[in-house]
Design an enzyme around this catalytic site. Structure first.
Site, PDB file in Angstrom:
ATOM      1  N   ASN A  16      -6.181   3.733   4.232  1.00  0.00           N
ATOM      2  CA  ASN A  16      -5.103   3.633   3.257  1.00  0.00           C
ATOM      3  C   ASN A  16      -5.694   3.676   1.855  1.00  0.00           C
ATOM      4  OD1 ASN A  16      -2.565   3.351   2.192  1.00  0.00           O
ATOM      5  ND2 ASN A  16      -2.461   1.143   2.468  1.00  0.00           N
ATOM      6  N   HIS A 133     -26.869  15.119 -11.632  1.00  0.00           N
ATOM      7  CA  HIS A 133     -26.545  14.486 -10.355  1.00  0.00           C
ATOM      8  C   HIS A 133     -26.220  15.508  -9.269  1.00  0.00           C
ATOM      9  CE1 HIS A 133     -22.327  15.042 -11.717  1.00  0.00           C
ATOM     10  NE2 HIS A 133     -22.037  15.024 -10.430  1.00  0.00           N
TER      11      HIS A 133
END
Length: 478
Positions: A16, A133
């Site tokens: 969820n 990154h």
């Protein structure tokens, strides 16, 4: 290799999510998520030091990555459903989901602070001066698959070696940088007829991608800032067509969705102005980066084969880098090591809110040339008007904000189609002032901070002098 039969429902997992609701995860995605390399993202804040200004901004790269993987799969599945002739396979969709899931594996402590503020100032990573990154994500993905023995598992789901390449190319770009990208298709993972798949996770051409959809919505939610962009509309009208003047097919959207696209980039700019590069956020992130620089030689991280790495060299070894998270902040803050005294003092000042006081800012009329010399001159000028003032009493930082493509309008790089012609899309052109109310899509802010926060007299003197200095500086740019 034939595509395996669909997995039974009990092998899927449902989570969820506060942004997207119930998310159903493929069994292979679950295996990737349940690795130490992916779980590491739980301990890296999505917005770095923004949490020191916006208390709710403590969400991590972990949930953003899951959300991006979900949206990537949703867009690919929508395209397959609406355009079967694209020949999107199950393997294509699984690869797209994995790329969305793993695109941020390479982030370091406090996300962009690490590769944007800290690493460029270090000398130890000179050989990787331009390291970002995305490179770390490629390295960490390879390490994740290898160290957790996932190669045979991926083969069970029909993925081959070229699919591993495809996954990394989707968030990094072409892996073979020696190929002539002007003359030939630069990718190895998929053939040119499936070029549109490379637009889904990280769109290098226009910046319209599901990574941006998720982080803008997620960040807005946790910051408490409302956004007008509606990604559901984008998903509804997304199609793949030939584009006028281009040789490849790209993901396009309806022409009536132009304003929705502008809402996307306006949201990005607004979040940079109000949160990512907020005046207090910027000085705190600068302080954290300075603390990391002072601690760099004194933090030891054990890597592969017993090697020892520092904060800046851990990017060279994924075993060491897996251990490097935001926890290094508390490691320095709570250390008794005298070698970390300077770094510790900086972090103590942050948590006790003893931060430099904001004096003022200005918007240059033109890009600043010879920035370092100008900053040095400003510090000397301001300190010269204070009793016993020193240039080191001031910090001058430059914030750059744009719509994602420097001075260009990113929406002009995204193709749109009309309901009257659904075979060929076009790029929009025209008077941008009628669409945006501006013809400028980037700006710089020069900000001055006074480090002696308790010296109100010195602060007021500096503020008065700074106002005069701004006028002189801006006049010189005319």
């Amino acid at each position: 290799m034939a595509t395996p039969d669909p997995e039974p429902e009990e092998k899927y997992k449902v989570i969820n999510d506060p942004i997207h609701g119930l998310i159903k995860l493929h069994p292979l995605l679950i295996k990737i998520i349940d690795t130490p390399q992916f779980q590491r993202l739980r301990h890296i804040k999505q917005l770095g030091g923004v949490c020191f200004v916006y208390p709710g901004a403590t969400h991590s790269r972990f949930e953003h990555s899951i959300g991006t993987g979900y949206l990537a799969g949703k867009l690919a599945e929508n395209l397959r459903s609406s355009q079967p002739k694209l020949e999107i396979t199950d393997e294509d969709i699984l690869c797209v989901k994995i790329a969305g899931l793993c695109h941020d594996l390479g982030h370091g402590p406090f996300s962009h602070l690490f590769d944007g503020c800290f690493l460029p100032k270090t000398k130890k990573s000179e050989e990787k001066k331009n390291w970002k990154h995305e490179q770390g994500s490629c390295d960490m993905f390879d390490h994740l698959v290898r160290s957790n023995k996932l190669e045979p598992v991926m083969k069970e789901y029909g993925l081959k070696e070229k699919d591993m390449t495809f996954i990394k190319e989707m968030f990094f770009g072409p892996l073979d940088t020696k190929r002539n990208t002007d003359q030939k298709w630069p990718y190895n993972g998929r053939e040119e007829k499936k070029a549109f798949l490379y637009d889904i996770v990280s769109n290098k051409r226009s910046g319209v991608d599901v990574d941006k959809f998720d982080y803008l919505l997620r960040d807005s939610y946790y910051l408490g800032i409302k956004t007008n962009f509606d990604y559901h509309r984008f998903m509804k009208f997304a199609k793949v067509f030939e584009v006028e003047g281009m040789t490849r097919k790209y993901i396009c959207n309806r022409d009536k969705e132009v304003n929705n696209m502008y809402d996307l980039f306006q949201t990005r700019h607004s979040l940079h102005r109000r949160a990512y590069q907020h005046k207090v956020t910027q000085i705190i992130q600068h302080m954290i980066a300075e603390a990391f620089l002072k601690a760099d030689d004194h933090i030891n991280i054990k890597g592969s084969d017993g090697g020892i790495f520092t904060l800046s060299t851990a990017i060279n070894d994924m075993v060491a880098y897996t251990k490097l998270t935001d926890s290094v902040f508390e490691q320095i803050l709570n250390s008794y090591n005298e070698e970390l005294a300077e770094a510790r003092k900086i972090l103590e000042d942050i948590v006790s809110r003893k931060i430099p006081k904001f004096v003022g800012e200005t918007r240059p009329r033109a890009p600043i040339e010879d920035r370092e010399r100008l900053i040095t001159d400003w510090k000397a000028e301001l300190s010269g008007h204070l009793p016993e003032g020193e240039p080191e009493d001031f910090e001058v930082l430059v914030a750059r904000m744009d719509y994602g493509m420097d001075d260009e309008d990113p929406v002009e790089k995204f193709p749109f189609y009309s309901k009257f012609n659904v075979n060929v899309a076009k790029f929009i052109t025209g008077d941008q002032a009628t669409r945006m109310g501006t013809t400028r899509f980037s700006e710089e802010l020069v900000r001055v901070y006074y480090k002696k926060a308790d010296d109100m007299r010195g602060y007021l003197t500096a503020k008065e002098r700074l106002d005069e200095w701004w006028e002189t500086f801006l006049d010189s740019q005319e």
